[in-house]
Design a protein around this motif. Structure first.
Motif, PDB file in Angstrom:
ATOM      1  N   PRO A 246       0.816  -1.207   0.000  1.00  0.00           N
ATOM      2  CA  PRO A 246       0.000   0.000   0.000  1.00  0.00           C
ATOM      3  C   PRO A 246       0.856   1.267   0.000  1.00  0.00           C
ATOM      4  O   PRO A 246       0.370   2.353  -0.284  1.00  0.00           O
ATOM      5  CB  PRO A 246      -0.790  -0.120   1.313  1.00  0.00           C
ATOM      6  N   ASP A 247       2.141   1.105   0.286  1.00  0.00           N
ATOM      7  CA  ASP A 247       3.052   2.226   0.458  1.00  0.00           C
ATOM      8  C   ASP A 247       3.562   2.779  -0.877  1.00  0.00           C
ATOM      9  O   ASP A 247       3.397   2.169  -1.933  1.00  0.00           O
ATOM     10  CB  ASP A 247       4.247   1.782   1.307  1.00  0.00           C
ATOM     11  N   GLU A 248       4.239   3.924  -0.774  1.00  0.00           N
ATOM     12  CA  GLU A 248       4.744   4.588  -1.973  1.00  0.00           C
ATOM     13  C   GLU A 248       6.130   4.107  -2.383  1.00  0.00           C
ATOM     14  O   GLU A 248       6.569   4.391  -3.503  1.00  0.00           O
ATOM     15  CB  GLU A 248       4.763   6.104  -1.752  1.00  0.00           C
ATOM     16  N   GLU A 249       6.847   3.429  -1.487  1.00  0.00           N
ATOM     17  CA  GLU A 249       8.190   2.966  -1.808  1.00  0.00           C
ATOM     18  C   GLU A 249       8.343   1.481  -1.473  1.00  0.00           C
ATOM     19  O   GLU A 249       7.752   0.986  -0.516  1.00  0.00           O
ATOM     20  CB  GLU A 249       9.238   3.771  -1.030  1.00  0.00           C
ATOM     21  N   TRP A 250       9.168   0.795  -2.248  1.00  0.00           N
ATOM     22  CA  TRP A 250       9.330  -0.646  -2.094  1.00  0.00           C
ATOM     23  C   TRP A 250      10.004  -1.018  -0.776  1.00  0.00           C
ATOM     24  O   TRP A 250       9.839  -2.152  -0.301  1.00  0.00           O
ATOM     25  CB  TRP A 250      10.129  -1.227  -3.260  1.00  0.00           C
ATOM     26  N   HIS A 251      10.740  -0.083  -0.162  1.00  0.00           N
ATOM     27  CA  HIS A 251      11.461  -0.387   1.073  1.00  0.00           C
ATOM     28  C   HIS A 251      10.533  -0.779   2.221  1.00  0.00           C
ATOM     29  O   HIS A 251      10.989  -1.317   3.230  1.00  0.00           O
ATOM     30  CB  HIS A 251      12.298   0.824   1.512  1.00  0.00           C
ATOM     31  N   ALA A 252       9.239  -0.501   2.084  1.00  0.00           N
ATOM     32  CA  ALA A 252       8.288  -0.814   3.152  1.00  0.00           C
ATOM     33  C   ALA A 252       7.931  -2.297   3.199  1.00  0.00           C
ATOM     34  O   ALA A 252       7.226  -2.737   4.110  1.00  0.00           O
ATOM     35  CB  ALA A 252       7.017   0.013   2.978  1.00  0.00           C
ATOM     36  N   ALA A 253       8.425  -3.071   2.251  1.00  0.00           N
ATOM     37  CA  ALA A 253       8.109  -4.508   2.207  1.00  0.00           C
ATOM     38  C   ALA A 253       8.819  -5.248   3.325  1.00  0.00           C
ATOM     39  O   ALA A 253       9.878  -4.829   3.802  1.00  0.00           O
ATOM     40  CB  ALA A 253       8.518  -5.097   0.862  1.00  0.00           C
ATOM     41  N   ASN A 254       8.238  -6.369   3.747  1.00  0.00           N
ATOM     42  CA  ASN A 254       8.929  -7.218   4.725  1.00  0.00           C
ATOM     43  C   ASN A 254      10.179  -7.823   4.059  1.00  0.00           C
ATOM     44  O   ASN A 254      10.266  -7.889   2.825  1.00  0.00           O
ATOM     45  CB  ASN A 254       7.984  -8.280   5.300  1.00  0.00           C
ATOM     46  N   PRO A 255      11.146  -8.260   4.839  1.00  0.00           N
ATOM     47  CA  PRO A 255      12.439  -8.677   4.275  1.00  0.00           C
ATOM     48  C   PRO A 255      12.413  -9.934   3.416  1.00  0.00           C
ATOM     49  O   PRO A 255      13.405 -10.246   2.755  1.00  0.00           O
ATOM     50  CB  PRO A 255      13.319  -8.899   5.517  1.00  0.00           C
ATOM     51  N   HIS A 256      11.284 -10.655   3.398  1.00  0.00           N
ATOM     52  CA  HIS A 256      11.209 -11.898   2.630  1.00  0.00           C
ATOM     53  C   HIS A 256      10.529 -11.719   1.275  1.00  0.00           C
ATOM     54  O   HIS A 256      10.440 -12.669   0.498  1.00  0.00           O
ATOM     55  CB  HIS A 256      10.476 -12.965   3.439  1.00  0.00           C
ATOM     56  N   VAL A 257      10.055 -10.512   0.984  1.00  0.00           N
ATOM     57  CA  VAL A 257       9.431 -10.240  -0.316  1.00  0.00           C
ATOM     58  C   VAL A 257      10.520 -10.178  -1.379  1.00  0.00           C
ATOM     59  O   VAL A 257      11.448  -9.383  -1.283  1.00  0.00           O
ATOM     60  CB  VAL A 257       8.635  -8.920  -0.289  1.00  0.00           C
ATOM     61  N   ALA A 258      10.405 -11.017  -2.407  1.00  0.00           N
ATOM     62  CA  ALA A 258      11.396 -11.017  -3.484  1.00  0.00           C
ATOM     63  C   ALA A 258      11.077  -9.962  -4.533  1.00  0.00           C
ATOM     64  O   ALA A 258      11.980  -9.376  -5.127  1.00  0.00           O
ATOM     65  CB  ALA A 258      11.456 -12.397  -4.130  1.00  0.00           C
ATOM     66  N   ILE A 259       9.775  -9.724  -4.769  1.00  0.00           N
ATOM     67  CA  ILE A 259       9.355  -8.775  -5.789  1.00  0.00           C
ATOM     68  C   ILE A 259       8.394  -7.773  -5.145  1.00  0.00           C
ATOM     69  O   ILE A 259       7.177  -8.011  -5.065  1.00  0.00           O
ATOM     70  CB  ILE A 259       8.672  -9.482  -6.977  1.00  0.00           C
ATOM     71  N   PRO A 260       8.910  -6.647  -4.628  1.00  0.00           N
ATOM     72  CA  PRO A 260       8.041  -5.646  -4.007  1.00  0.00           C
ATOM     73  C   PRO A 260       7.477  -4.685  -5.055  1.00  0.00           C
ATOM     74  O   PRO A 260       8.219  -4.178  -5.896  1.00  0.00           O
ATOM     75  CB  PRO A 260       8.990  -4.916  -3.042  1.00  0.00           C
ATOM     76  N   ILE A 261       6.175  -4.482  -5.009  1.00  0.00           N
ATOM     77  CA  ILE A 261       5.517  -3.549  -5.930  1.00  0.00           C
ATOM     78  C   ILE A 261       4.822  -2.487  -5.084  1.00  0.00           C
ATOM     79  O   ILE A 261       3.819  -2.762  -4.420  1.00  0.00           O
ATOM     80  CB  ILE A 261       4.505  -4.271  -6.833  1.00  0.00           C
ATOM     81  N   ALA A 262       5.378  -1.284  -5.096  1.00  0.00           N
ATOM     82  CA  ALA A 262       4.821  -0.180  -4.310  1.00  0.00           C
ATOM     83  C   ALA A 262       3.718   0.504  -5.110  1.00  0.00           C
ATOM     84  O   ALA A 262       3.969   1.047  -6.186  1.00  0.00           O
ATOM     85  CB  ALA A 262       5.920   0.816  -3.960  1.00  0.00           C
ATOM     86  N   THR A 263       2.493   0.453  -4.586  1.00  0.00           N
ATOM     87  CA  THR A 263       1.365   1.026  -5.331  1.00  0.00           C
ATOM     88  C   THR A 263       1.069   2.462  -4.930  1.00  0.00           C
ATOM     89  O   THR A 263       0.558   3.243  -5.737  1.00  0.00           O
ATOM     90  CB  THR A 263       0.087   0.195  -5.106  1.00  0.00           C
TER      91      THR A 263
END
Length: 205
Positions: free
Chosen positions: A115-132
């Motif tokens: 839901p965030d604006e930047e991919w860095h907000a993903a948990n550390p196990h996400v391989a493909i973060p998509i910031a919407t």
């Protein structure tokens, strides 16, 4: 259903399954012998061919999850990876992080639709973060994008994803203490969920 090891083809009556289009078509398979398989077994065999189209399976649940919810989510993510299935989730903490951890441990590449604006907000196990950058509205994208949604626990956010999944004619399954909604099948184990997912992919149940 029958699996033909020599040609790595799955058949049902006079039809063969196309793993790229996830559909059945009349096809002459040849004289080689086949062996009967359950939907789950068929899915594992197809995954080993690396030809199975990876339409996402969604794991949904709360950020503030219990230890039991996280245990189930991690096991679910691991089995999705072992069955060659792509996992999509909201990419945050709790159930989502546990599912990503399991999926990554099984060799998968979990996708996090944030839901965030930047991919860095993903948990550390996400391989493909998509910031919407669209906040909770991303729940509708998760529900639309996934072939099946699996709810593990959850509150209002999970409830919205489950309802959207039903609205989009997706198969929605519930584990643990996920919200109760008419039309959502409540199952007792990860194995039961996998058989239902396999059945939907193979249009067998």
């Amino acid at each position: 259903m029958m699996w033909h090891p020599a040609t790595q083809v799955l058949t049902k009556d006079d039809q063969a399954f196309d793993p790229a289009t996830l559909s059945w078509a009349v096809q002459s398979v040849g004289p080689e012998a086949g062996e009967p398989v359950t939907p789950g077994e068929a899915l594992r065999r197809l995954a080993e061919t690396h030809r199975l189209r990876r339409v996402p399976i969604g794991i949904i649940g709360p950020r503030e999850a219990t230890a039991e919810q996280c245990r189930i989510a991690e096991a679910m993510g691991l089995e999705l990876a072992r069955h060659g299935l792509q996992m999509l989730c909201g990419g945050k903490s709790g159930v989502m992080e546990a599912a990503c951890r399991g999926h990554a441990r099984g060799g998968g590449l979990p996708i996090g639709l944030l839901p965030d604006e930047e991919w860095h907000a993903a948990n550390p196990h996400v391989a493909i973060p998509i910031a919407t950058g669209i906040g909770p509205a991303r729940n509708a994208i998760i529900a639309r994008a996934c072939l099946v949604l699996v709810a593990i626990g959850g509150g209002v956010g999970t409830l919205s994803e489950m309802a959207l999944g039903l609205q989009f004619s997706r198969l929605v399954l519930a584990l643990a203490d996920a919200p109760h909604i008419d039309g959502v099948a409540r199952l007792a184990s990860v194995d039961e969920v996998l058989e239902r997912i396999a059945g939907r992919i193979l249009s067998a149940v």
